[in-house]
Design an enzyme around this catalytic site. Structure first.
Site, PDB file in Angstrom:
ATOM      1  N   GLU A 175      29.513  41.327  46.332  1.00  0.00           N
ATOM      2  CA  GLU A 175      29.807  39.440  47.383  1.00  0.00           C
ATOM      3  C   GLU A 175      29.613  38.594  47.715  1.00  0.00           C
ATOM      4  O   GLU A 175      30.160  37.784  48.442  1.00  0.00           O
ATOM      5  CB  GLU A 175      31.806  40.224  47.956  1.00  0.00           C
ATOM      6  CG  GLU A 175      32.466  40.711  46.990  1.00  0.00           C
ATOM      7  CD  GLU A 175      33.890  40.731  47.450  1.00  0.00           C
ATOM      8  OE1 GLU A 175      33.985  39.590  49.026  1.00  0.00           O
ATOM      9  OE2 GLU A 175      34.823  40.700  47.054  1.00  0.00           O
ATOM     10  N   GLU A 373      36.337  46.143  41.902  1.00  0.00           N
ATOM     11  CA  GLU A 373      37.568  45.935  42.879  1.00  0.00           C
ATOM     12  C   GLU A 373      38.760  45.151  42.426  1.00  0.00           C
ATOM     13  O   GLU A 373      38.726  44.156  42.499  1.00  0.00           O
ATOM     14  CB  GLU A 373      37.502  45.325  44.356  1.00  0.00           C
ATOM     15  CG  GLU A 373      36.219  46.105  44.754  1.00  0.00           C
ATOM     16  CD  GLU A 373      35.579  45.731  46.065  1.00  0.00           C
ATOM     17  OE1 GLU A 373      36.814  45.006  46.484  1.00  0.00           O
ATOM     18  OE2 GLU A 373      35.011  46.098  46.553  1.00  0.00           O
TER      19      GLU A 373
HETATM   20  C1  BGP Z   1      36.592  43.074  49.466  1.00  0.00           C
HETATM   21  C2  BGP Z   1      35.514  43.451  49.735  1.00  0.00           C
HETATM   22  C3  BGP Z   1      36.256  44.942  50.516  1.00  0.00           C
HETATM   23  C4  BGP Z   1      37.524  44.983  50.577  1.00  0.00           C
HETATM   24  C5  BGP Z   1      38.435  44.277  49.468  1.00  0.00           C
HETATM   25  C6  BGP Z   1      39.715  44.053  50.590  1.00  0.00           C
HETATM   26  O1  BGP Z   1      37.095  41.301  48.994  1.00  0.00           O
HETATM   27  O2  BGP Z   1      34.596  44.023  49.227  1.00  0.00           O
HETATM   28  O3  BGP Z   1      34.983  45.165  51.284  1.00  0.00           O
HETATM   29  O4  BGP Z   1      37.622  45.389  51.768  1.00  0.00           O
HETATM   30  O5  BGP Z   1      37.820  42.747  50.090  1.00  0.00           O
HETATM   31  O6  BGP Z   1      39.739  43.145  51.229  1.00  0.00           O
HETATM   32  P1  BGP Z   1      41.044  43.628  52.712  1.00  0.00           P
HETATM   33  O7  BGP Z   1      40.019  44.983  53.106  1.00  0.00           O
HETATM   34  O8  BGP Z   1      40.761  42.292  54.200  1.00  0.00           O
HETATM   35  O9  BGP Z   1      42.424  43.610  52.647  1.00  0.00           O
END
Ligand code: BGP
Length: 475
Positions: A175, A373
């Protein structure tokens, strides 16, 4: 409507959100080790030193560093075909600029990968998931300094060699696309990516332009390096994409939406076309922003094209529009979509948006895509029998898989896998909470630091097990 038998069903985790063991076996201080726990309402605090009485969730994570064998056994029980992990740079080169790698750090990831292979789970390795050694920020000024590219490549070389023949899929960065000099950023976003707080950044636009360029270049060089070490390596990069829709058909708003979306794409353009895009360079020039581009950089972009795109998808938004100044902002920019429901953390839920963005990037780049993800952060309560009936999570993932099937089977998008974030509860990146849970496996740990760390299968565990078994035909 069937998916290919080789489709990679699995999940995704990141070192700093699960490993804990923040100062064990020679690990150095990583940027996330200085970020306290926050919540949906209270932003995480970024401190200069570790302050007494504050909770730093990365220090303990879910203790995956010590429990990975048991945790992987649970994922194997679900039938996982793939697990995306990240390598914490500060475990390998504690300060980032050492001559020699920390052997204990390398051995940890070798044994983690061996454990995955033992269970026939394909390891997918991210080389940079918000895990920059703090020393590189303090001593060199982070990615604004080109020397950090060399340190990063040295780290990549160590890992490509250490895991050669075992890991086939690599991602250079997670990201980086949230960095764009043209958008206002929050402290946490620039910090997690580059270890620098937006509010404290001098000459913000120029710094962000340089950082982003250097990271894009680093990715191209890492691709080239990985291919030269093992021609069988498939090397991609992971992007977090949140499509911004126009609010209506007013051409001005359609154009606004187009522009807003394009902020996310210039780095992907560079990595897929082999050239840092001209439109971005012109934009910088008009604003007096300069980049130091050498002939060697140009060759690196041309020779360092990625093999696949990793897509992180959670949500969509509506682009800013004339008259919408007072609307509620989303975390990723843009405003809320009135047609969609939101998660408890305000992320709109838009399964069709996943089909849309899959089609969009596939047709723009013609490269294979893996969803690296996708998932729902929610509060899970144990019922009176101690069970977790997370039907909301099942519903969320089911609807997204339906759209993936359509994208693959009806629209012919080459999508070769679906990895949920995260198959086991872990620390939230944006808020630092444990309360924001994503897993099929519950971890008994709470925001005040209490909990036995015991693992427990949620209802979704059995549901996803069957999804994998039926290759996505039984949802
Ligand atoms: C993405 C990241 C992850 C993860 C996810 C969910 O942007 O790559 O590391 O954390 O988001 O976000 P959060 O954990 O803040 O809910």
């Amino acid at each position: 409507m069937t998916l290919n038998k080789t489709f990679l069903w699995g999940g995704s985790i990141a070192a700093h959100q699960c490993e804990g063991a923040w100062n064990e076996n020679g690990k150095g201080l990583g940027i996330m080790d200085l970020v306290t726990q926050g919540s949906h309402e209270t932003p995480r605090e970024i401190t200069k030193t570790i302050e007494q009485g504050k909770i730093y969730p990365s220090h303990t994570g879910i203790d995956f560093y010590h429990t990975y064998k048991e945790d992987i056994a649970l994922l194997a029980e679900m039938g996982f075909k793939a697990l995306r992990i990240s390598i914490d740079w500060s475990r390998i080169y504690p300060k980032g600029d050492e001559e020699k790698a920390n052997a204990a750090g390398v051995e940890f990831y070798q044994s983690l990968v061996d454990e995955l292979l033992k269970h026939k789970i394909e390891p997918i390795v991210t080389l940079y998931h918000f895990e920059l050694p703090v020393h590189l920020v303090r001593e060199y000024g982070s990615w604004a300094n080109r020397r950090v590219i060399d340190f990063y490549l040295k780290f990549c070389k160590t890992m490509y060699e250490a895991l050669k023949g075992k890991v086939r899929y690599w991602a250079t960065f997670n990201e980086m696309n949230h960095i764009d000099p043209q958008t206002e950023a929050s402290d946490i976003f620039t910090y997690i990516i580059a270890g620098l707080k937006y509010s404290e950044m001098q000459n913000k636009k120029q710094t962000l332009a340089t950082i982003s360029y250097n990271m894009t270049l680093a990715s191209a060089k890492a691709v080239q390096l990985g291919h030269s070490i093992d021609a069988a390596n498939k090397i991609g990069c992971v992007f977090g994409l949140t499509p911004a829709y126009p609010i209506n058909c007013n051409p001005i708003n359609v154009m606004n939406a187009f522009k807003e979306n394009e902020h996310e794409f210039y780095q992907i353009d560079a990595m897929c076309t082999g050239k840092f895009p001209r439109y971005k360079l012109c934009e910088y020039q008009e604003q007096g922003l300069t980049l130091d581009i050498t002939a060697d950089d140009e060759r690196a972009f041309a020779d360092g094209r990625i093999d696949f795109i990793g897509l992180n998808y959670y949500s969509s938004s509506v682009a800013h529009y004339e008259g919408g100044e007072n609307d509620e902002e989303t975390l990723f920019g843009g405003v809320q979509n009135p047609y969609l429901e939101k998660s408890s953390w305000g992320w709109s839920i838009d399964p069709v948006g996943l089909r849309y963005i899959l089609n969009y990037i596939y047709r723009r780049y013609s490269l294979p895509i893996i969803i690296t993800e996708n998932g729902l952060g929610a509060v899970d309560e144990l019922d009176k029998d101690g069970n977790i009936e997370d039907n909301y999570r099942i519903e969320y993932i089911k609807k997204h898989i339906e759209q993936i099937r359509k994208a693959v089977v009806e629209d012919h998008v080459d999508c070769f896998g679906y990895l949920t974030w995260a198959p086991i509860d872990l620390v939230s990146a944006t808020t630092g909470e444990m309360r924001k849970r994503y897993g099929f496996i519950y971890v008994d740990k709470h925001d005040d630091g209490t909990g036995s760390l015991a693992r427990k299968k949620k209802k979704s565990f059995y549901w996803y097990q069957n999804v994998i078994k039926s290759n996505g035909s039984e949802l």
